[in-house]
Design an enzyme around this catalytic site. Structure first.
Site, PDB file in Angstrom:
ATOM      1  N   ASP A 136     -10.817   4.940  -2.903  1.00 34.36           N
ATOM      2  CA  ASP A 136      -9.481   5.491  -2.540  1.00 34.36           C
ATOM      3  C   ASP A 136      -9.384   6.978  -2.732  1.00 34.36           C
ATOM      4  O   ASP A 136      -9.641   7.701  -3.633  1.00 34.36           O
ATOM      5  CB  ASP A 136      -8.444   4.695  -3.075  1.00 34.36           C
ATOM      6  CG  ASP A 136      -7.242   5.163  -2.774  1.00 34.36           C
ATOM      7  OD1 ASP A 136      -6.816   6.159  -1.920  1.00 34.36           O
ATOM      8  OD2 ASP A 136      -6.052   4.517  -2.782  1.00 34.36           O
ATOM      9  N   HIS A 188      -9.223  -4.826  -7.288  1.00 32.50           N
ATOM     10  CA  HIS A 188      -9.070  -3.287  -7.400  1.00 32.50           C
ATOM     11  C   HIS A 188      -9.322  -3.007  -8.738  1.00 32.50           C
ATOM     12  O   HIS A 188      -9.096  -3.446  -9.748  1.00 32.50           O
ATOM     13  CB  HIS A 188      -7.680  -2.538  -6.988  1.00 32.50           C
ATOM     14  CG  HIS A 188      -7.486  -2.728  -5.717  1.00 32.50           C
ATOM     15  ND1 HIS A 188      -6.904  -4.051  -5.165  1.00 32.50           N
ATOM     16  CD2 HIS A 188      -7.267  -1.748  -4.790  1.00 32.50           C
ATOM     17  CE1 HIS A 188      -6.508  -3.677  -3.965  1.00 32.50           C
ATOM     18  NE2 HIS A 188      -6.865  -2.306  -3.475  1.00 32.50           N
ATOM     19  N   CYS A 237       1.028  -1.189  -0.007  1.00 33.85           N
ATOM     20  CA  CYS A 237      -0.040  -0.128   0.088  1.00 33.85           C
ATOM     21  C   CYS A 237       1.074   1.291  -0.195  1.00 33.85           C
ATOM     22  O   CYS A 237       1.684   1.498   0.950  1.00 33.85           O
ATOM     23  CB  CYS A 237      -0.797  -0.009   1.094  1.00 33.85           C
ATOM     24  SG  CYS A 237      -2.057   1.255   1.317  1.00 33.85           S
ATOM     25  N   HIS A 270       0.083   4.641  -0.410  1.00 31.51           N
ATOM     26  CA  HIS A 270      -0.473   5.750   0.511  1.00 31.51           C
ATOM     27  C   HIS A 270      -0.077   5.402   2.027  1.00 31.51           C
ATOM     28  O   HIS A 270       0.315   6.202   2.840  1.00 31.51           O
ATOM     29  CB  HIS A 270      -1.888   5.839   0.416  1.00 31.51           C
ATOM     30  CG  HIS A 270      -2.880   5.190   1.558  1.00 31.51           C
ATOM     31  ND1 HIS A 270      -3.688   4.373   1.256  1.00 31.51           N
ATOM     32  CD2 HIS A 270      -3.095   5.800   2.758  1.00 31.51           C
ATOM     33  CE1 HIS A 270      -4.339   3.911   2.390  1.00 31.51           C
ATOM     34  NE2 HIS A 270      -4.041   4.826   3.090  1.00 31.51           N
ATOM     35  N   CYS A 302      -4.173   6.437  -5.310  1.00 30.79           N
ATOM     36  CA  CYS A 302      -3.891   5.035  -5.070  1.00 30.79           C
ATOM     37  C   CYS A 302      -2.611   4.667  -5.638  1.00 30.79           C
ATOM     38  O   CYS A 302      -2.227   4.642  -6.798  1.00 30.79           O
ATOM     39  CB  CYS A 302      -4.852   4.152  -5.677  1.00 30.79           C
ATOM     40  SG  CYS A 302      -4.498   2.164  -5.364  1.00 30.79           S
ATOM     41  N   GLY A 303      -1.365   4.699  -4.749  1.00 23.90           N
ATOM     42  CA  GLY A 303      -0.174   4.320  -5.021  1.00 23.90           C
ATOM     43  C   GLY A 303       0.182   3.407  -6.042  1.00 23.90           C
ATOM     44  O   GLY A 303       0.669   3.114  -7.033  1.00 23.90           O
ATOM     45  N   THR A 304      -0.433   2.128  -5.479  1.00 22.35           N
ATOM     46  CA  THR A 304      -0.132   0.895  -6.323  1.00 22.35           C
ATOM     47  C   THR A 304      -0.966   0.700  -7.401  1.00 22.35           C
ATOM     48  O   THR A 304      -0.661   0.176  -8.720  1.00 22.35           O
ATOM     49  CB  THR A 304      -0.567  -0.390  -5.491  1.00 22.35           C
ATOM     50  OG1 THR A 304      -2.068  -0.046  -4.933  1.00 22.35           O
ATOM     51  CG2 THR A 304       0.475  -0.640  -4.358  1.00 22.35           C
TER      52      THR A 304
HETATM   53  O1  PYC Z   1      -2.070   3.794  -2.182  1.00 24.44           O
HETATM   54  O2  PYC Z   1      -1.436   1.849  -2.829  1.00 24.44           O
HETATM   55  C1  PYC Z   1      -2.192   2.532  -2.382  1.00 24.44           C
HETATM   56  C2  PYC Z   1      -3.624   1.970  -1.847  1.00 24.44           C
HETATM   57  C3  PYC Z   1      -3.863   0.792  -1.957  1.00 24.44           C
HETATM   58  C4  PYC Z   1      -5.331   0.739  -1.584  1.00 24.44           C
HETATM   59  C5  PYC Z   1      -5.448   1.801  -0.838  1.00 24.44           C
HETATM   60  N1  PYC Z   1      -4.691   2.747  -1.293  1.00 24.44           N
END
Ligand code: PYC
Length: 316
Positions: free
Chosen positions: A236, A210, A90, A92, A240-242
């Protein structure tokens, strides 16, 4: 009344909440972050629910456990969980945990390594509070596959990995606006159900849990605006970083983003991550780096009453 106490620090990363457990987590023994996640899932899943679900949390809350790393070169192990289960990685949450550890005086400015259940990531805590996360290898697995949804016709998109599995919608185009949260959520849930029905999965049978939808940006300088449906049906608040890592992997595969070039991904609420990538020497995917900011919002102690009938949270 007797209570068990769990000390937490809350933050938000570009709007998306992270709750870092500082004290009161179950003993998960030794091992890798993946081993310890499995022990948490098998033996203490009610702890996850207790920390992030109502009445102490809410559907968008992502919890983070900070543990002893295996390697002396790592700052810590990070394990992420949400209202319905666990996340491989994750971004974030990593940014939130970095800012939280700095707030506690446990991390200084500069570069650090964290162990996560899907591999090591590196972070750079910058002067001014921004954090860059060099993510795990990210790649596109399936290009422009069609799925037949129950309520929205045929939808086409890519299946890609950025630390979690994403379906990135290519068609039909959607208006991505915070005024359309209900419609976007219904569309994305329909797409995810269609993916399940069609047997479209990630590597090793992983669920594509997702769904990411892209539209025109509203923010100056942004390249795209997204809506990301998370596994427990919360959206999100950050880009969403991923999910941005998965997007960058697709752009790289399509020759639409060069190595080192910056991608500005706006979120559904108008916040932003910046991302770029370097190629992996074997040519299989890319290593994206995502940059964003987190802010501390609370230092608190959760009280878990022994006689409270909802002590372990309300399952989502
Ligand atoms: O930022 O990777 C992210 C993330 C995954 C699920 C919620 N945020």
């Amino acid at each position: 009344m007797e209570h068990t106490r769990i000390t937490i620090i809350d933050s938000h990363t570009e709007g998306e909440p992270t709750r870092v457990v500082v004290d009161g987590a179950p003993d998960l023994g030794g091992g890798s972050a993946a081993d310890r996640l499995e022990r948490l899932r098998r033996e203490h899943d009610n702890f996850r629910s207790c920390v992030v679900n109502e009445p102490r949390g809410h559907d968008a809350m992502v919890g983070t456990l900070v543990g002893e790393p295996l390697s002396s070169e790592s700052a810590a192990q990070l394990i992420f969980f949400n209202n319905v289960g666990y996340l491989g990685m994750c971004v974030h949450g990593t940014i939130g945990a970095t800012v939280t550890l700095a707030h506690l005086g446990r991390l200084q400015l500069g570069r650090h390594r964290f162990e996560t259940p899907v591999g090591d990531v590196a972070v750079e805590l910058h002067t001014g509070g921004a954090v860059s996360v060099e993510n795990v290898r990210s790649y596109r697995l399936i290009e422009n596959v069609s799925v037949a949804t129950s309520h929205h016709g045929t939808v086409k998109g890519d299946v890609a990995y950025g630390g979690n599995w994403f379906f990135l919608v290519n068609e039909p185009e959607q208006v991505v606006s915070s005024r359309r949260l209900t419609d976007l959520t219904a569309f994305a849930v329909d797409v995810r159900q269609a993916l399940r029905r069609s047997g479209i999965r990630g590597d090793e049978g992983a669920e594509v849990d997702h769904v990411e939808i892209f539209g025109l940006p509203e923010r100056d300088g942004a390249d795209s605006k997204n809506f990301v449906l998370c596994p427990g049906n919360a959206y999100d608040r950050s880009p969403c970083g991923t999910g941005t890592a998965a997007k960058i992997a697709c752009l790289a595969a399509d020759g639409k983003l060069a190595e080192g070039q910056t991608w500005h991904q706006e979120s559904i609420i108008g916040s932003q991550f910046e991302g770029s990538y370097r190629v992996v020497p074997d040519g299989n995917g890319v290593i994206p780096t995502l940059t964003g900011r987190a802010w501390i919002t609370a230092e608190a102690t959760l009280l878990v009453g022994r006689e409270d009938p909802l002590s372990m949270g309300i399952a989502s």
